[in-house]
Design a protein around this motif. Sequence first.
Motif, PDB file in Angstrom:
ATOM      1  N   ASN A   5       0.830  -1.203   0.000  1.00 45.73           N
ATOM      2  CA  ASN A   5       0.000   0.000   0.000  1.00 45.73           C
ATOM      3  C   ASN A   5       0.862   1.250   0.000  1.00 45.73           C
ATOM      4  N   THR A   6       0.511   2.162  -0.866  1.00 45.42           N
ATOM      5  CA  THR A   6       1.215   3.441  -0.924  1.00 45.42           C
ATOM      6  C   THR A   6       0.313   4.585  -0.484  1.00 45.42           C
ATOM      7  N   ARG A   7      -0.963   4.277  -0.258  1.00 42.88           N
ATOM      8  CA  ARG A   7      -1.930   5.292   0.155  1.00 42.88           C
ATOM      9  C   ARG A   7      -2.624   4.878   1.437  1.00 42.88           C
ATOM     10  N   CYS A   8      -2.952   5.875   2.239  1.00 44.43           N
ATOM     11  CA  CYS A   8      -3.679   5.674   3.489  1.00 44.43           C
ATOM     12  C   CYS A   8      -5.127   5.303   3.158  1.00 44.43           C
ATOM     13  N   PHE A   9      -5.639   4.249   3.782  1.00 38.68           N
ATOM     14  CA  PHE A   9      -7.015   3.832   3.535  1.00 38.68           C
ATOM     15  C   PHE A   9      -8.029   4.802   4.134  1.00 38.68           C
ATOM     16  N   GLN A  10      -7.603   5.670   5.036  1.00 36.50           N
ATOM     17  CA  GLN A  10      -8.520   6.626   5.666  1.00 36.50           C
ATOM     18  C   GLN A  10      -8.638   7.920   4.851  1.00 36.50           C
ATOM     19  N   CYS A  11      -7.493   8.537   4.548  1.00 32.01           N
ATOM     20  CA  CYS A  11      -7.518   9.847   3.879  1.00 32.01           C
ATOM     21  C   CYS A  11      -7.111   9.789   2.411  1.00 32.01           C
ATOM     22  N   SER A  12      -6.622   8.658   1.955  1.00 32.09           N
ATOM     23  CA  SER A  12      -6.203   8.422   0.564  1.00 32.09           C
ATOM     24  C   SER A  12      -4.960   9.197   0.141  1.00 32.09           C
ATOM     25  N   LEU A  13      -4.278   9.856   1.066  1.00 34.68           N
ATOM     26  CA  LEU A  13      -3.028  10.536   0.732  1.00 34.68           C
ATOM     27  C   LEU A  13      -1.889   9.536   0.737  1.00 34.68           C
ATOM     28  N   SER A  14      -0.781   9.915   0.109  1.00 35.30           N
ATOM     29  CA  SER A  14       0.399   9.051   0.085  1.00 35.30           C
ATOM     30  C   SER A  14       0.863   8.748   1.493  1.00 35.30           C
ATOM     31  N   LEU A  15       1.206   7.483   1.722  1.00 31.51           N
ATOM     32  CA  LEU A  15       1.692   7.097   3.048  1.00 31.51           C
ATOM     33  C   LEU A  15       3.094   7.635   3.274  1.00 31.51           C
ATOM     34  N   GLN A  16       3.291   8.193   4.429  1.00 28.62           N
ATOM     35  CA  GLN A  16       4.595   8.659   4.858  1.00 28.62           C
ATOM     36  C   GLN A  16       4.769   8.225   6.303  1.00 28.62           C
ATOM     37  N   VAL A  17       5.988   8.145   6.740  1.00 31.93           N
ATOM     38  CA  VAL A  17       6.285   7.776   8.121  1.00 31.93           C
ATOM     39  C   VAL A  17       5.824   8.884   9.036  1.00 31.93           C
ATOM     40  N   PRO A  18       5.204   8.626  10.151  1.00 32.99           N
ATOM     41  CA  PRO A  18       4.913   7.295  10.693  1.00 32.99           C
ATOM     42  C   PRO A  18       3.611   6.746  10.114  1.00 32.99           C
ATOM     43  N   ALA A  19       3.655   5.477   9.757  1.00 31.50           N
ATOM     44  CA  ALA A  19       2.489   4.791   9.204  1.00 31.50           C
ATOM     45  C   ALA A  19       2.266   3.500   9.979  1.00 31.50           C
ATOM     46  N   VAL A  20       1.030   3.044   9.960  1.00 33.22           N
ATOM     47  CA  VAL A  20       0.658   1.803  10.639  1.00 33.22           C
ATOM     48  C   VAL A  20       0.162   0.833   9.578  1.00 33.22           C
ATOM     49  N   HIS A  21       0.707  -0.375   9.602  1.00 36.56           N
ATOM     50  CA  HIS A  21       0.330  -1.418   8.645  1.00 36.56           C
ATOM     51  C   HIS A  21      -0.276  -2.584   9.414  1.00 36.56           C
ATOM     52  N   PHE A  22      -1.422  -3.068   8.956  1.00 35.46           N
ATOM     53  CA  PHE A  22      -2.096  -4.192   9.589  1.00 35.46           C
ATOM     54  C   PHE A  22      -1.913  -5.450   8.750  1.00 35.46           C
ATOM     55  N   PHE A  23      -1.996  -6.606   9.404  1.00 35.80           N
ATOM     56  CA  PHE A  23      -1.900  -7.875   8.694  1.00 35.80           C
ATOM     57  C   PHE A  23      -3.057  -8.091   7.733  1.00 35.80           C
ATOM     58  N   CYS A  24      -4.161  -7.387   7.955  1.00 39.95           N
ATOM     59  CA  CYS A  24      -5.303  -7.496   7.046  1.00 39.95           C
ATOM     60  C   CYS A  24      -4.993  -6.843   5.697  1.00 39.95           C
ATOM     61  N   GLY A  25      -3.900  -6.062   5.634  1.00 36.34           N
ATOM     62  CA  GLY A  25      -3.496  -5.426   4.386  1.00 36.34           C
ATOM     63  C   GLY A  25      -3.785  -3.946   4.316  1.00 36.34           C
ATOM     64  N   HIS A  26      -4.483  -3.407   5.301  1.00 38.74           N
ATOM     65  CA  HIS A  26      -4.782  -1.972   5.316  1.00 38.74           C
ATOM     66  C   HIS A  26      -3.645  -1.203   5.979  1.00 38.74           C
ATOM     67  N   SER A  27      -3.420   0.003   5.483  1.00 42.10           N
ATOM     68  CA  SER A  27      -2.357   0.861   6.012  1.00 42.10           C
ATOM     69  C   SER A  27      -2.906   2.266   6.238  1.00 42.10           C
ATOM     70  N   TYR A  28      -2.365   2.933   7.270  1.00 39.37           N
ATOM     71  CA  TYR A  28      -2.847   4.268   7.652  1.00 39.37           C
ATOM     72  C   TYR A  28      -1.699   5.116   8.141  1.00 39.37           C
ATOM     73  N   HIS A  29      -1.863   6.438   8.006  1.00 35.04           N
ATOM     74  CA  HIS A  29      -0.972   7.349   8.725  1.00 35.04           C
ATOM     75  C   HIS A  29      -1.261   7.154  10.207  1.00 35.04           C
ATOM     76  N   SER A  30      -0.284   7.331  11.054  1.00 36.80           N
ATOM     77  CA  SER A  30      -0.535   7.158  12.492  1.00 36.80           C
ATOM     78  C   SER A  30      -1.574   8.163  12.984  1.00 36.80           C
ATOM     79  N   TYR A  31      -1.619   9.359  12.386  1.00 34.33           N
ATOM     80  CA  TYR A  31      -2.587  10.363  12.814  1.00 34.33           C
ATOM     81  C   TYR A  31      -3.990  10.121  12.236  1.00 34.33           C
ATOM     82  N   CYS A  32      -4.142   9.165  11.340  1.00 31.29           N
ATOM     83  CA  CYS A  32      -5.458   8.801  10.809  1.00 31.29           C
ATOM     84  C   CYS A  32      -6.077   7.619  11.555  1.00 31.29           C
TER      85      CYS A  32
END
Length: 101
Positions: A5-32
Amino acid sequence: CTWENTRCFQCSLSLQVPAVHFFCGHSYHSYCMPSDGSCPRCASEALPKVTLREQREAQARNTEGFFKCVQGASGEAGVQVMGEWCKFGAFDMGRDELTGP
Protein backbone atom coordinates in the motif's frame (compact mmCIF):
# COMPACT_ATOMS: atom_id res chain seq x y z
CA CYS A 1 8.73 -7.22 5.19
CA THR A 2 7.38 -5.04 2.42
CA TRP A 3 4.04 -3.30 2.24
CA GLU A 4 2.28 -2.84 -1.05
CA ASN A 5 0.00 0.00 0.00
CA THR A 6 1.21 3.44 -0.92
CA ARG A 7 -1.93 5.29 0.15
CA CYS A 8 -3.68 5.67 3.49
CA PHE A 9 -7.02 3.83 3.54
CA GLN A 10 -8.52 6.63 5.67
CA CYS A 11 -7.52 9.85 3.88
CA SER A 12 -6.20 8.42 0.56
CA LEU A 13 -3.03 10.54 0.73
CA SER A 14 0.40 9.05 0.09
CA LEU A 15 1.69 7.10 3.05
CA GLN A 16 4.60 8.66 4.86
CA VAL A 17 6.29 7.78 8.12
CA PRO A 18 4.91 7.29 10.69
CA ALA A 19 2.49 4.79 9.20
CA VAL A 20 0.66 1.80 10.64
CA HIS A 21 0.33 -1.42 8.64
CA PHE A 22 -2.10 -4.19 9.59
CA PHE A 23 -1.90 -7.88 8.69
CA CYS A 24 -5.30 -7.50 7.05
CA GLY A 25 -3.50 -5.43 4.39
CA HIS A 26 -4.78 -1.97 5.32
CA SER A 27 -2.36 0.86 6.01
CA TYR A 28 -2.85 4.27 7.65
CA HIS A 29 -0.97 7.35 8.73
CA SER A 30 -0.54 7.16 12.49
CA TYR A 31 -2.59 10.36 12.81
CA CYS A 32 -5.46 8.80 10.81
CA MET A 33 -5.79 5.90 13.25
CA PRO A 34 -8.57 5.71 15.83
CA SER A 35 -7.45 5.84 19.45
CA ASP A 36 -8.34 2.16 20.04
CA GLY A 37 -5.62 1.09 17.60
CA SER A 38 -7.84 -1.18 15.52
CA CYS A 39 -8.10 -1.20 11.76
CA PRO A 40 -11.03 1.12 10.91
CA ARG A 41 -11.96 -0.93 7.84
CA CYS A 42 -12.00 -4.27 9.66
CA ALA A 43 -13.28 -3.17 13.07
CA SER A 44 -16.94 -3.30 12.02
CA GLU A 45 -16.47 -6.87 10.76
CA ALA A 46 -14.67 -7.94 13.93
CA LEU A 47 -17.10 -6.34 16.40
CA PRO A 48 -19.76 -9.11 16.25
CA LYS A 49 -17.06 -11.74 16.83
CA VAL A 50 -15.61 -9.84 19.78
CA THR A 51 -19.08 -9.34 21.26
CA LEU A 52 -19.88 -13.05 20.91
CA ARG A 53 -16.59 -14.01 22.56
CA GLU A 54 -17.26 -11.62 25.46
CA GLN A 55 -20.77 -13.07 25.90
CA ARG A 56 -19.40 -16.61 25.94
CA GLU A 57 -16.70 -15.68 28.44
CA ALA A 58 -19.31 -14.07 30.72
CA GLN A 59 -21.46 -17.19 30.42
CA ALA A 60 -18.46 -19.37 31.31
CA ARG A 61 -17.86 -17.35 34.49
CA ASN A 62 -21.46 -17.84 35.63
CA THR A 63 -20.81 -20.83 37.90
CA GLU A 64 -24.18 -20.52 39.63
CA GLY A 65 -25.96 -20.87 36.30
CA PHE A 66 -23.75 -23.83 35.40
CA PHE A 67 -24.59 -25.74 38.57
CA LYS A 68 -28.30 -24.99 38.15
CA CYS A 69 -28.19 -26.45 34.64
CA VAL A 70 -26.24 -29.53 35.72
CA GLN A 71 -28.49 -30.21 38.71
CA GLY A 72 -31.59 -29.85 36.55
CA ALA A 73 -30.35 -32.33 33.96
CA SER A 74 -29.63 -36.03 34.21
CA GLY A 75 -28.30 -38.72 31.91
CA GLU A 76 -27.82 -37.62 28.34
CA ALA A 77 -29.23 -34.16 29.06
CA GLY A 78 -26.48 -33.67 31.67
CA VAL A 79 -23.83 -34.58 29.11
CA GLN A 80 -25.36 -32.10 26.69
CA VAL A 81 -25.25 -29.36 29.36
CA MET A 82 -21.56 -30.11 29.95
CA GLY A 83 -20.91 -29.91 26.20
CA GLU A 84 -22.68 -26.57 25.90
CA TRP A 85 -20.68 -25.11 28.77
CA CYS A 86 -17.43 -26.45 27.27
CA LYS A 87 -18.34 -24.51 24.13
CA PHE A 88 -18.53 -21.36 26.27
CA GLY A 89 -15.07 -22.05 27.70
CA ALA A 90 -16.27 -22.89 31.22
CA PHE A 91 -13.49 -25.42 31.69
CA ASP A 92 -10.69 -23.58 29.92
CA MET A 93 -7.72 -22.72 32.06
CA GLY A 94 -5.73 -19.62 31.30
CA ARG A 95 -1.96 -19.51 31.59
CA ASP A 96 -2.18 -17.80 35.02
CA GLU A 97 -4.36 -20.60 36.36
CA LEU A 98 -1.89 -23.24 35.17
CA THR A 99 1.21 -21.60 36.61
CA GLY A 100 -0.33 -20.23 39.79
CA PRO A 101 0.37 -16.94 41.55
